[in-house]
Design a protein around this motif. Structure first.
Motif, PDB file in Angstrom:
ATOM      1  N   THR A  39      -8.775   4.597  -2.830  1.00  0.00           N
ATOM      2  CA  THR A  39      -9.775   5.464  -2.236  1.00  0.00           C
ATOM      3  C   THR A  39      -9.272   6.903  -2.282  1.00  0.00           C
ATOM      4  OG1 THR A  39     -10.503   3.712  -0.734  1.00  0.00           O
ATOM      5  CG2 THR A  39     -11.160   5.972  -0.199  1.00  0.00           C
ATOM      6  N   ILE A  40     -10.087   7.782  -2.839  1.00  0.00           N
ATOM      7  CA  ILE A  40      -9.763   9.207  -2.862  1.00  0.00           C
ATOM      8  C   ILE A  40     -10.517   9.907  -1.742  1.00  0.00           C
ATOM      9  CG2 ILE A  40     -11.582   9.775  -4.529  1.00  0.00           C
ATOM     10  CD1 ILE A  40      -9.637  11.870  -5.726  1.00  0.00           C
ATOM     11  N   SER A  41      -9.868  10.849  -1.102  1.00  0.00           N
ATOM     12  CA  SER A  41     -10.519  11.631  -0.044  1.00  0.00           C
ATOM     13  C   SER A  41      -9.892  13.019  -0.023  1.00  0.00           C
ATOM     14  CB  SER A  41     -10.366  10.946   1.317  1.00  0.00           C
ATOM     15  OG  SER A  41      -8.987  10.825   1.657  1.00  0.00           O
ATOM     16  N   ARG A  42     -10.515  13.918   0.722  1.00  0.00           N
ATOM     17  CA  ARG A  42      -9.981  15.270   0.801  1.00  0.00           C
ATOM     18  C   ARG A  42     -10.147  15.843   2.195  1.00  0.00           C
ATOM     19  NH1 ARG A  42     -12.708  18.657  -3.612  1.00  0.00           N
ATOM     20  NH2 ARG A  42     -11.622  20.391  -2.581  1.00  0.00           N
ATOM     21  N   GLY A  43      -9.216  16.700   2.552  1.00  0.00           N
ATOM     22  CA  GLY A  43      -9.296  17.423   3.811  1.00  0.00           C
ATOM     23  C   GLY A  43      -9.308  18.902   3.497  1.00  0.00           C
ATOM     24  N   ASN A  44     -10.478  19.487   3.436  1.00  0.00           N
ATOM     25  CA  ASN A  44     -10.586  20.887   3.008  1.00  0.00           C
ATOM     26  C   ASN A  44      -9.902  21.855   3.981  1.00  0.00           C
ATOM     27  OD1 ASN A  44     -11.872  20.237   0.648  1.00  0.00           O
ATOM     28  ND2 ASN A  44     -13.921  20.736   1.380  1.00  0.00           N
ATOM     29  N   ASP A  87     -12.160   1.773 -13.593  1.00  0.00           N
ATOM     30  CA  ASP A  87     -12.484   0.373 -13.308  1.00  0.00           C
ATOM     31  C   ASP A  87     -11.262  -0.395 -12.809  1.00  0.00           C
ATOM     32  OD1 ASP A  87     -14.863  -0.031 -16.047  1.00  0.00           O
ATOM     33  OD2 ASP A  87     -15.110   0.737 -14.015  1.00  0.00           O
ATOM     34  N   SER A  88     -10.101  -0.030 -13.303  1.00  0.00           N
ATOM     35  CA  SER A  88      -8.879  -0.760 -12.968  1.00  0.00           C
ATOM     36  C   SER A  88      -8.456  -0.599 -11.509  1.00  0.00           C
ATOM     37  CB  SER A  88      -7.733  -0.316 -13.882  1.00  0.00           C
ATOM     38  OG  SER A  88      -7.508   1.073 -13.747  1.00  0.00           O
ATOM     39  N   VAL A  89      -8.970   0.427 -10.825  1.00  0.00           N
ATOM     40  CA  VAL A  89      -8.569   0.668  -9.434  1.00  0.00           C
ATOM     41  C   VAL A  89      -9.736   0.565  -8.459  1.00  0.00           C
ATOM     42  CG1 VAL A  89      -6.756   2.200 -10.264  1.00  0.00           C
ATOM     43  CG2 VAL A  89      -8.891   3.186  -9.411  1.00  0.00           C
ATOM     44  N   LEU A 101      -4.861   9.949  -1.946  1.00  0.00           N
ATOM     45  CA  LEU A 101      -5.187   8.736  -2.693  1.00  0.00           C
ATOM     46  C   LEU A 101      -4.583   7.558  -1.939  1.00  0.00           C
ATOM     47  CD1 LEU A 101      -6.582   7.649  -5.274  1.00  0.00           C
ATOM     48  CD2 LEU A 101      -4.303   7.603  -6.330  1.00  0.00           C
ATOM     49  N   GLN A 102      -5.447   6.797  -1.281  1.00  0.00           N
ATOM     50  CA  GLN A 102      -5.003   5.591  -0.593  1.00  0.00           C
ATOM     51  C   GLN A 102      -5.021   4.453  -1.591  1.00  0.00           C
ATOM     52  OE1 GLN A 102      -3.928   5.099   2.673  1.00  0.00           O
ATOM     53  NE2 GLN A 102      -3.451   3.027   1.942  1.00  0.00           N
ATOM     54  N   MET A 103      -3.864   3.817  -1.773  1.00  0.00           N
ATOM     55  CA  MET A 103      -3.732   2.756  -2.764  1.00  0.00           C
ATOM     56  C   MET A 103      -3.374   1.456  -2.060  1.00  0.00           C
ATOM     57  SD  MET A 103      -1.718   4.803  -5.784  1.00  0.00           S
ATOM     58  CE  MET A 103      -0.194   4.893  -4.873  1.00  0.00           C
ATOM     59  N   SER A 133       0.827  -1.203   0.000  1.00  0.00           N
ATOM     60  CA  SER A 133       0.000   0.000   0.000  1.00  0.00           C
ATOM     61  C   SER A 133       0.862   1.254   0.000  1.00  0.00           C
ATOM     62  CB  SER A 133      -0.897   0.027   1.250  1.00  0.00           C
ATOM     63  OG  SER A 133      -1.781  -1.057   1.270  1.00  0.00           O
ATOM     64  N   LEU A 134       0.308   2.307  -0.561  1.00  0.00           N
ATOM     65  CA  LEU A 134       0.896   3.641  -0.494  1.00  0.00           C
ATOM     66  C   LEU A 134      -0.228   4.644  -0.344  1.00  0.00           C
ATOM     67  CD1 LEU A 134       3.606   3.715  -3.330  1.00  0.00           C
ATOM     68  CD2 LEU A 134       4.032   3.847  -0.874  1.00  0.00           C
ATOM     69  N   ARG A 135       0.104   5.785   0.277  1.00  0.00           N
ATOM     70  CA  ARG A 135      -0.860   6.872   0.375  1.00  0.00           C
ATOM     71  C   ARG A 135      -0.239   8.114  -0.241  1.00  0.00           C
ATOM     72  NH1 ARG A 135      -2.865  10.496   5.457  1.00  0.00           N
ATOM     73  NH2 ARG A 135      -5.073  10.701   4.916  1.00  0.00           N
ATOM     74  N   LEU A 136      -0.841   8.585  -1.306  1.00  0.00           N
ATOM     75  CA  LEU A 136      -0.392   9.807  -1.949  1.00  0.00           C
ATOM     76  C   LEU A 136      -1.129  11.006  -1.361  1.00  0.00           C
ATOM     77  CD1 LEU A 136      -0.291   8.735  -5.707  1.00  0.00           C
ATOM     78  CD2 LEU A 136       1.448   8.424  -3.931  1.00  0.00           C
TER      79      LEU A 136
END
Length: 124
Positions: A69-74, A62-64, A81-83, A17-20
């Protein structure tokens, strides 16, 4: 001047896993929709994930789907992007992008600003 700075890329084994993260210097960040794209060597830039201005709507390639998981902290002007369950075919430069339209956007033409990218390499 708008700047998007990606971080969190690196080398990981398949299944890992990686988190961008993408830090945005946008005064009205909460009014922008955000997206992640990737580009592998010799290939066109492709859509990965997007999130609306409120975070209430998301879209995935579809491939991911089911792995990323995409999320945001306004409050922090940041999108993530949690991969998980990474595969060698996920290897690419990953780019963050910002769209003033507020809506979920899935094509490169819809985005107004781009980051410089961060390399993700998944070894088999």
């Amino acid at each position: 001047q708008v700047q998007l700075v990606e971080s969190g890329g690196g080398l990981v084994q398949a299944g890992g896993s990686l988190r961008l993260s993408c830090a945005a210097s946008i005064r009205t960040f909460r009014t922008y929709s955000m997206g992640w794209f990737r580009q592998a060597p010799g290939k066109e830039r492709e859509f990965v994930a997007a999130i609306s201005w409120s975070g209430g709507s998301t879209s995935y390639a579809d491939s991911v789907k089911g792995r990323f998981t995409i999320s945001r902290g306004n409050a922090l002007n940041t999108v993530y992007l949690q991969m998980n369950s990474l595969k060698p075919e996920d290897t690419a430069v990953y780019y963050c992008a910002a769209d003033r339209s507020r809506l979920v956007a899935t094509t490169t033409l819809e985005y107004d600003y781009w980051g410089q990218g961060t390399q993700v390499t998944v070894s088999s």
